[in-house]
Design a protein around this motif. Structure first.
Motif, PDB file in Angstrom:
ATOM      1  N   GLY A  12      74.828 -41.812 -32.942  1.00 12.55           N
ATOM      2  CA  GLY A  12      73.511 -42.502 -32.684  1.00 12.55           C
ATOM      3  C   GLY A  12      72.838 -41.909 -31.463  1.00 12.55           C
ATOM      4  O   GLY A  12      72.238 -40.866 -31.605  1.00 12.55           O
ATOM      5  N   GLU A  13      72.952 -42.901 -30.508  1.00 12.27           N
ATOM      6  CA  GLU A  13      72.014 -42.657 -29.321  1.00 12.27           C
ATOM      7  C   GLU A  13      72.340 -41.150 -28.647  1.00 12.27           C
ATOM      8  O   GLU A  13      71.445 -40.462 -28.092  1.00 12.27           O
ATOM      9  N   LEU A  14      73.588 -40.520 -28.615  1.00 13.35           N
ATOM     10  CA  LEU A  14      73.842 -39.458 -27.752  1.00 13.35           C
ATOM     11  C   LEU A  14      73.497 -38.360 -28.844  1.00 13.35           C
ATOM     12  O   LEU A  14      72.806 -37.323 -28.252  1.00 13.35           O
ATOM     13  N   ALA A  15      73.435 -38.478 -30.149  1.00 14.20           N
ATOM     14  CA  ALA A  15      72.918 -37.374 -31.108  1.00 14.20           C
ATOM     15  C   ALA A  15      71.456 -37.294 -30.936  1.00 14.20           C
ATOM     16  O   ALA A  15      70.967 -36.101 -30.870  1.00 14.20           O
ATOM     17  N   GLU A  19      69.141 -31.440 -26.270  1.00 10.30           N
ATOM     18  CA  GLU A  19      69.471 -30.727 -25.300  1.00 10.30           C
ATOM     19  C   GLU A  19      69.634 -31.415 -24.096  1.00 10.30           C
ATOM     20  O   GLU A  19      70.247 -30.956 -23.172  1.00 10.30           O
ATOM     21  N   ALA A  20      69.050 -32.609 -23.821  1.00 12.85           N
ATOM     22  CA  ALA A  20      69.185 -33.301 -22.521  1.00 12.85           C
ATOM     23  C   ALA A  20      70.601 -33.669 -22.378  1.00 12.85           C
ATOM     24  O   ALA A  20      71.176 -33.746 -21.047  1.00 12.85           O
ATOM     25  N   LEU A  21      71.679 -33.941 -23.375  1.00  9.38           N
ATOM     26  CA  LEU A  21      72.771 -34.326 -23.285  1.00  9.38           C
ATOM     27  C   LEU A  21      73.503 -33.217 -22.428  1.00  9.38           C
ATOM     28  O   LEU A  21      74.385 -32.989 -21.793  1.00  9.38           O
ATOM     29  N   PHE A  22      73.347 -31.814 -22.977  1.00  7.85           N
ATOM     30  CA  PHE A  22      74.045 -30.905 -22.718  1.00  7.85           C
ATOM     31  C   PHE A  22      73.427 -30.652 -21.411  1.00  7.85           C
ATOM     32  O   PHE A  22      74.378 -29.756 -20.439  1.00  7.85           O
ATOM     33  N   ALA A  23      72.401 -30.558 -20.782  1.00  7.40           N
ATOM     34  CA  ALA A  23      71.666 -30.424 -19.601  1.00  7.40           C
ATOM     35  C   ALA A  23      72.610 -31.017 -18.634  1.00  7.40           C
ATOM     36  O   ALA A  23      72.792 -30.548 -17.530  1.00  7.40           O
ATOM     37  N   ARG A  24      72.660 -32.326 -18.819  1.00  3.33           N
ATOM     38  CA  ARG A  24      73.315 -33.351 -17.874  1.00  3.33           C
ATOM     39  C   ARG A  24      75.016 -32.764 -17.872  1.00  3.33           C
ATOM     40  O   ARG A  24      75.623 -33.078 -16.862  1.00  3.33           O
ATOM     41  N   MET A  25      75.570 -32.247 -18.860  1.00  4.26           N
ATOM     42  CA  MET A  25      76.843 -31.767 -18.916  1.00  4.26           C
ATOM     43  C   MET A  25      76.805 -30.737 -17.918  1.00  4.26           C
ATOM     44  O   MET A  25      77.881 -30.504 -16.849  1.00  4.26           O
ATOM     45  N   ASP A 202      85.629 -40.358 -24.132  1.00  4.82           N
ATOM     46  CA  ASP A 202      85.533 -41.137 -25.611  1.00  4.82           C
ATOM     47  C   ASP A 202      84.208 -41.694 -25.689  1.00  4.82           C
ATOM     48  O   ASP A 202      83.901 -42.699 -26.306  1.00  4.82           O
ATOM     49  N   SER A 203      83.189 -41.139 -25.294  1.00  2.00           N
ATOM     50  CA  SER A 203      81.714 -41.395 -25.183  1.00  2.00           C
ATOM     51  C   SER A 203      81.411 -41.540 -26.674  1.00  2.00           C
ATOM     52  O   SER A 203      81.827 -40.521 -27.376  1.00  2.00           O
ATOM     53  N   PRO A 204      80.485 -42.572 -27.255  1.00  2.00           N
ATOM     54  CA  PRO A 204      79.786 -43.295 -26.254  1.00  2.00           C
ATOM     55  C   PRO A 204      80.496 -44.645 -25.753  1.00  2.00           C
ATOM     56  O   PRO A 204      79.617 -45.448 -25.023  1.00  2.00           O
ATOM     57  N   LYS A 214      77.339 -49.412 -19.775  1.00  2.00           N
ATOM     58  CA  LYS A 214      76.519 -48.526 -20.217  1.00  2.00           C
ATOM     59  C   LYS A 214      76.755 -47.561 -21.072  1.00  2.00           C
ATOM     60  O   LYS A 214      78.006 -47.178 -21.540  1.00  2.00           O
ATOM     61  N   LEU A 215      75.902 -46.848 -21.657  1.00  2.00           N
ATOM     62  CA  LEU A 215      76.123 -45.607 -22.791  1.00  2.00           C
ATOM     63  C   LEU A 215      76.951 -44.622 -21.955  1.00  2.00           C
ATOM     64  O   LEU A 215      76.390 -44.052 -21.186  1.00  2.00           O
TER      65      LEU A 215
END
Length: 257
Positions: A12-15, A19-25, A202-204, A214-215
């Motif tokens: 869902g929301e993570l997918a 790129e923003a997800l990987f930038a935060r990683m 184990d996100s989300p 939170k997510l």
């Protein structure tokens, strides 16, 4: 650097974050992540995600809570596990909390995963809830120590951790270890040998303090390491280094980039 040893970034929301997800990683110094499959129907998407990113690996399996769709046969799991970037079998195991009425069906599916793990030499990712005794028993009966694995998102007692480690398994801690009422999990995190420890989001799900409720996302895994370091009187740097090394020891088919 940190490794998130278990997440569901295809959900869902993570997918949708791309790129923003990987930038935060990257900003949080999380170098790699393992995206765990929960069904054979979702597996192609999980595989495509892993194959599109040099720092993402995946597994193949059917979560014990997933009651619809294709049942996993060992031969099928073995064939799918031959794909590039598949480094583990699972997420598998037993969950008597949600499915008290179908224990034997769950146990047979779990056995199929263990057999696939032995044949491929790829470790198991094990989920267990209200089923610790049967989980350990089946791991023993099926010779799961041949390939090893991890008890992910560990919430059991020290005695269960000892039984799993006797089979060569690792113990992985999620954001739950940061919760105030998680005394049992904090005790295990304090007592266990570092060389058998992994960390995960184990996100989300199960966002750690200070993001509880939170997510969750892989960028939050350093908070798990921080709490473990606090409990053990260690440093975050030590926990990060050891758990990263452990990840690549266990998931032998994962190549760091």
């Amino acid at each position: 650097m940190f490794v998130d040893s278990h997440c569901h970034i295809d959900f869902g929301e993570l997918a949708e974050q791309g790129e923003a997800l990987f930038a935060r990683m990257a900003e949080a110094q999380v170098s790699h992540a393992l995206c765990a499959a929960v069904s054979l129907e979702r597996f192609p998407g999980v595989l495509a995600l892993a194959q599109s990113r040099p720092n993402v690996f995946c597994s193949v399996g059917v979560h014990p809570e997933h009651t619809e769709g294709e049942d996993p046969e060992a031969e099928r799991l073995v064939a799918l596990a031959a794909q590039d970037k598949v480094v583990a079998i699972g997420e598998t195991g037993l969950d008597y909390y949600w499915h008290k009425d179908q224990p034997e069906w769950q146990r047979e599916r779990f056995r199929q995963h263990i057999r696939a793990s032995r044949e491929t030499g790829k470790p198991l990712i094990v989920h267990t809830r209200d089923a610790a005794a049967d989980t350990v028993r089946l791991l023993q009966e099926e010779g799961a120590d041949a390939a090893g694995g991890v008890m992910h998102c560990f919430t059991e007692t020290w005695e269960v951790a000892e039984a799993a480690m006797a089979l060569g398994f690792y113990i992985s801690f999620s954001g739950i270890v940061t919760f105030k009422n998680a005394a049992q999990i904090k005790d295990v995190a304090t007592r266990m040998p570092l060389e058998r420890m992994l960390i995960e989001t184990d996100s989300p799900y199960l966002a750690p303090v200070p993001y509880r409720g939170k997510l969750n996302q892989p960028a939050y895994v350093p908070h798990v390491a921080q709490e473990i370091a606090r409990l053990r009187g260690s440093t975050v740097e030590e926990i990060a280094a050891v758990t990263t090394e452990n990840f690549f020891k266990l998931f032998r088919h994962a190549t760091p980039h």
